[in-house]
Design a protein around this motif. Sequence first.
Motif, mmCIF file in Angstrom:
data_model
loop_
_atom_site.group_PDB
_atom_site.id
_atom_site.type_symbol
_atom_site.label_atom_id
_atom_site.label_comp_id
_atom_site.label_asym_id
_atom_site.label_seq_id
_atom_site.Cartn_x
_atom_site.Cartn_y
_atom_site.Cartn_z
ATOM 1 N N PHE A 39 0.811 -1.215 0.000
ATOM 2 C CA PHE A 39 0.000 0.000 0.000
ATOM 3 C C PHE A 39 0.853 1.278 0.000
ATOM 4 N N SER A 40 2.077 1.179 0.498
ATOM 5 C CA SER A 40 2.923 2.365 0.646
ATOM 6 C C SER A 40 3.797 2.652 -0.574
ATOM 7 N N LEU A 41 4.258 1.622 -1.244
ATOM 8 C CA LEU A 41 5.224 1.803 -2.330
ATOM 9 C C LEU A 41 4.727 2.667 -3.487
ATOM 10 N N PRO A 42 3.467 2.569 -3.902
ATOM 11 C CA PRO A 42 3.044 3.378 -5.048
ATOM 12 C C PRO A 42 3.268 4.877 -4.883
ATOM 13 N N TYR A 43 3.140 5.393 -3.663
ATOM 14 C CA TYR A 43 3.319 6.834 -3.490
ATOM 15 C C TYR A 43 4.664 7.203 -2.857
ATOM 16 N N SER A 44 5.515 6.229 -2.593
ATOM 17 C CA SER A 44 6.803 6.528 -1.959
ATOM 18 C C SER A 44 7.726 7.404 -2.823
ATOM 19 N N PRO A 45 7.824 7.193 -4.154
ATOM 20 C CA PRO A 45 8.673 8.095 -4.950
ATOM 21 C C PRO A 45 8.182 9.545 -4.904
ATOM 22 N N ARG A 46 6.856 9.724 -5.027
ATOM 23 C CA ARG A 46 6.306 11.080 -4.962
ATOM 24 C C ARG A 46 6.588 11.698 -3.598
ATOM 25 N N ALA A 47 6.399 10.915 -2.540
ATOM 26 C CA ALA A 47 6.649 11.425 -1.193
ATOM 27 C C ALA A 47 8.105 11.850 -1.034
ATOM 28 N N TYR A 48 9.015 11.053 -1.591
ATOM 29 C CA TYR A 48 10.443 11.362 -1.461
ATOM 30 C C TYR A 48 10.788 12.652 -2.191
ATOM 31 N N GLN A 81 13.200 3.087 -8.115
ATOM 32 C CA GLN A 81 13.436 1.761 -7.528
ATOM 33 C C GLN A 81 14.241 1.861 -6.239
ATOM 34 N N THR A 82 15.231 2.744 -6.241
ATOM 35 C CA THR A 82 16.039 2.940 -5.037
ATOM 36 C C THR A 82 15.185 3.513 -3.911
ATOM 37 N N VAL A 83 14.329 4.468 -4.268
ATOM 38 C CA VAL A 83 13.440 5.072 -3.275
ATOM 39 C C VAL A 83 12.518 4.009 -2.678
#
Length: 225
Positions: A39-48, A81-83
């Motif tokens: 649930f978290s990964l889809p928005y993790s790059p945007r959040a970063y 991917q790193t994020v």
Amino acid sequence: MIKRIYLTIFDPYRLGEQLRETKKWADVALVVLLLTIVFSLPYSPRAYHEAMAQLEIQKPEVVKQLKDSGKWDKIANLPDQTVMIRASIGIIIPFVFSIFFTALLLLVGIRIFTPEGDYALMLASWSHVTLINYSLAALVKGIIIWAKGTTVGVTTSLLLLTNLSPFSKMGKFLSAFDLFDLWAAIACGLIISGALSIERKKALYVSLGVWLIKALILGGLGLLF
């Protein structure tokens, strides 16, 4: 396990009665961890990347130092991917620490009211309710982020009740008082009450007390940093 997950949300007291005999926790903890990551990964790059943009606004002196050292571009433009890998690690480590440390605090608290119960029961109780403050919380945040188109200001904490900036000292303090954490604490108290056959009020004192202690610690760190 499906039944235990259902009872965690809809009838935690009855779940406690079941955990009295079988103190299972590892299976549900693994499911919660996997769901939270999904649930978290889809928005993790945007959040970063939005966090990097906010860093330029909130801490320009830090960004300047990084730019002067030639590190900023590499940090600010990490591949998605790193994020995601870093985000996964950032979920796994706090989650593992949380279930074992919180179970210990619950055991210490419950000893005030009864000599019954053990660490395994507290571990089972808390592992089940992490479905609420980890998996469900991540899902709800993902939906809000999708609707708003940004991660900035998205919160499920007491900050919702104010007009404070999430980057202010008080905003950071209130962000530690998450409503899903509160829900999880209430559910945990009901599970413990069902498992130990003690008054719900006493079990809730313990679980809500542990929630408050953890929130005050995290909120205090927010005030400092």
